[in-house]
Design an enzyme around this catalytic site. Structure first.
Site, PDB file in Angstrom:
ATOM      1  CG  MET A 197       0.892   5.389  -2.504  1.00 14.13           C
ATOM      2  SD  MET A 197       1.195   6.130  -0.872  1.00 14.13           S
ATOM      3  CE  MET A 197      -0.438   6.059  -0.151  1.00 14.13           C
ATOM      4  NE  ARG A 198       0.590  -3.770  -5.196  1.00 16.78           N
ATOM      5  CZ  ARG A 198       1.387  -3.440  -6.185  1.00 16.78           C
ATOM      6  NH1 ARG A 198       2.690  -3.361  -5.973  1.00 16.78           N
ATOM      7  NH2 ARG A 198       0.925  -3.172  -7.376  1.00 16.78           N
ATOM      8  CB  ALA A 199       3.021  -0.893   2.183  1.00 12.52           C
ATOM      9  CG  ASP A 240       5.157  -4.306  -3.743  1.00 10.43           C
ATOM     10  OD1 ASP A 240       5.093  -4.104  -2.514  1.00 10.43           O
ATOM     11  OD2 ASP A 240       4.587  -3.580  -4.576  1.00 10.43           O
ATOM     12  NE  ARG A 241       1.913  -6.598  -8.938  1.00  8.91           N
ATOM     13  CZ  ARG A 241       1.064  -5.637  -9.254  1.00  8.91           C
ATOM     14  NH1 ARG A 241      -0.068  -5.537  -8.589  1.00  8.91           N
ATOM     15  NH2 ARG A 241       1.358  -4.769 -10.183  1.00  8.91           N
TER      16      ARG A 241
END
Length: 678
Positions: free
Chosen positions: A274-276, A193-194
């Site tokens: 919410m990173r996407a 995810d990073r």
């Protein structure tokens, strides 16, 4: 220094080049993960990117690359007085898979810290990569403790080095670029995810393109300097375009309608967190700037989704990455403006100024069975799957092969571990001496001191203070006084599955449940960072369906296509497993094996098949191999042969039901323990 291969000389690989260039335009995108087979220019492209990055102004003499315009107030080399900075080329720092923790974050001299109170700090790779590129080749093979350190630095923009209360902090903001071959194993979800973007690369199947790749590579190998000079003009033009896009980037407008499309897309594909959304917004903005526009369009959003979402929609290790493009288009249409006021011009995503704004974009090739949307995968004209298995009929020849059956739904399994204390690779299965974990004792350090045991060190130094002429408050510490902490954590093991694929397993329609159980154990192995292997036996022999590997996905794929039928050469399966383990002990002697035999124990074929299987089991026991037999026997009449095999192996036997973490047997045990505590 060797001359890097020019970025503009790379043939094809448009998605790879685009993902890297967008990060060069906007480092806030968050890096890129490059997935693909070996020999596809992954490392070549990453190393070539540094030559295109703008120069970095730094404080003269600062080992941590502080910006002279806003130096880090906590810099270990600071504080920095106001002075003119100097410019240097952006760095690409490579993190080797086998690097130590001290090499990554830096080393602190504990002896000087204790005796002199001096923070003598030697910077690591994170300091070198600050304001540059941190490149991790084979990032999926990186040790867990290094992954944890990378996650902390990426989340906080700083690196902390602590040794027994002595702490050093420095800024560590970098563009994280990783390359990996999925066949060698997947990434932990937290690290996956990073990465802001992901692209999938593969070798071209076009003959002319492959010829051009070979021609250019041979020309570069013959004369790297001359080859680079021939591409200098194209490199300069691309460098200028990146600089222009960086200047334009702050003026790009991200309208409310576009934001709604981004949010709707992330919601439709059920990505976590919410990173996407944030990465998609930054990527769409960078795409617009790269195309020379000041407004983000729906095509930018589409391209951003294809780059930023595939690796975020995986729900378990065996999900194929990628997006359903029909669903993406439908979502964008539904969330878009009601009236047609958008710009119909195609964006310019590729470094060559051409290309389709909606094409490519990191959509990895999928297996044939995954290309068709679920709604169209079985039409009325498609024959329904064959029944799982049927009992052998008189007309069926002995050893006849039956079609593979689908695996049942996987479940969470009980913990299976190797007894004793190992010293293998870091993981989450069996007890082991590790660099991280709870402290269990102290020893004299062999080589550099990495984990100080403070109490043991003080205890060793205390009797000698008067003889050493101690004066004042400081403790006089010598090298011989230092003690290294011994710690206990968990290791990853080699889990070798020996799966019975004979007719007796299929005759009672058990193979679907058996495959589901093995798939569940494979998921458990993925989470515990194990290597896995797969041996199957049926008919007259045993086969190594998958040699030991870190790719649990590959094991799951082989299991899914496993046919059944024929006799049960159990001894052959155990002997084949013995050969596999013998070779692996030579390759990786510190990784302890766990043998998982999945069978009903009904050996057939040849003279005395059960006795022969028992002798093969005792061979494993004589070598101390930890083993578990998953008893697949069902029905009212049970022979108990799997239990007998477990005794010959010196291991334990569990039924398919007992394998579940939430089985009734486990619940009874928990209730009994709770009753005793009360």
């Amino acid at each position: 220094m060797s001359t890097p291969y020019p970025f503009t000389a790379i043939v094809g690989q448009d998605d790879l080049r685009l993902g890297l260039l967008l990060n060069a335009v906007s480092p806030a995108v968050g890096g890129v993960l490059v997935r693909g087979e070996k020999g596809t220019a992954k490392s070549t492209a990453v190393r070539a990117l540094a030559a295109l990055m703008p120069e970095v102004p730094v404080v003269p003499g600062c080992r941590f690359s502080c910006d002279p315009g806003s130096p880090d107030p906590a810099c270990p080399d600071g504080p920095h007085a106001a002075a003119a900075g100097v410019s240097r080329a952006a760095r690409t720092v490579e993190l080797p898979v086998g690097a130590s923790e001290d090499r990554l974050v830096g080393a602190l001299d504990i002896e000087r810290a204790l005796s002199e109170g001096v923070k003598a700090f030697e910077p690591g790779l994170l300091a070198d990569a600050h304001r540059g590129i941190l490149y991790v080749d084979e990032v999926n093979l990186l040790h867990d403790h290094l992954v944890d350190l990378l996650l902390d630095a990426a989340a906080m923009g700083a690196s902390y080095v602590e040794r027994e209360g002595v702490s050093v902090r420095h800024a560590a903001r970098f563009l994280l670029v990783g390359t990996m071959n999925p066949e060698e194993g997947e990434l932990r979800p937290q690290l996956l995810d990073r990465f802001g973007l992901t692209v999938e690369v593969s070798a071209s199947r076009d003959t002319d393109e492959r010829v051009e790749v070979v021609r250019r590579r041979l020309a570069y190998d013959d004369d790297p300097g001359g080859f680079a000079a021939r591409w200098a003009e194209e490199e300069g033009a691309l460098r200028e375009r990146i600089a222009a896009a960086r200047v334009l980037l702050p003026r790009v407008v991200l309208g409310d309608g576009v934001l709604r499309q981004i949010a709707a897309t992330c919601a439709a594909f059920e990505v976590d967190g919410m990173r996407a959304d944030i990465v998609m917004a930054r990527t769409a903005t960078a795409l617009a700037a790269w195309a020379g526009r000041e407004e983000v369009t729906a095509d930018d959003v589409r391209q951003a989704a294809l780059l930023a979402l595939p690796h975020r929609r995986r729900r378990n290790p065996f999900d194929a990455p990628g997006l359903d493009e029909d669903k993406l288009d439908q979502t964008l249409d539904e969330a878009g403006p009601q009236e047609d006021g958008s710009d119909d011009d195609d964006p310019d995503p590729g470094p060559d100024g051409g290309g389709d704004g909606g094409g490519g974009g990191g959509v990895p090739p999928q297996a044939d069975g995954d290309r068709t949307p679920p709604s169209a995968s079985q039409s009325d004209d498609t024959p329904s799957p064959a029944p799982e298995s049927a009992p052998d009929t008189p007309g069926r020849p002995a050893g006849g092969e039956q079609q593979p059956v689908a695996a049942a739904e996987p479940f969470r399994t009980k913990m299976l571990s190797v007894p004793g204390l190992g010293e293998g690779a870091a993981g989450r299965r069996s007890r082991a001496r590790t660099e991280h974990g709870r402290t269990t004792g102290a020893v004299r350090p062999q080589g550099a001191l990495t984990k100080l045991h403070l109490a043991a060190t003080v205890q060793a130094a205390a009797p000698h203070q008067r003889a050493r002429g101690r004066a004042g408050r400081g403790l006089v510490v010598r090298r011989d006084d230092l003690r290294q902490a011994t710690r206990e954590g968990r290791e990853g093991n080699l889990v070798l599955f020996v799966v019975d694929a004979s007719g007796s397993m299929a005759a009672r329609q058990r193979m679907s449940a058996v495959k589901g159980a093995v798939l569940s154990l494979l998921m458990d192995a993925y989470q515990r960072r194990d290597k896995v292997g797969l041996v199957t036996f049926r008919g007259k022999e045993a086969d190594v369906a998958l040699p030991p590997t870190s790719s649990v996905d590959a094991a799951a794929a082989r299991l899914e296509s496993l046919p059944t039928g024929g006799r049960t050469p159990l001894a052959a399966g155990l002997l084949k497993a013995h050969d596999v383990l013998r070779v692996e002990r030579l390759r990786d002697p510190s990784r302890r094996p766990l043998l998982v035999v999945v069978t009903d124990g009904r050996a057939t074929g040849g003279p005395e098949p059960v006795a022969l299987a028992g002798r093969a089991g005792r061979l494993h026991r004589s070598e101390g191999t930890a083993s578990v037999v998953v008893d697949c026997e069902s029905g009212y009449v049970r022979l108990g042969l799997a239990g007998e095999l477990a005794r010959e192996l010196g291991g334990t036997a569990v039924t398919l039901d007992e394998l579940r973490a939430d089985s009734i047997a486990g619940l009874v045990k928990d209730v009994t323990a709770a009753g005793r505590a009360a």
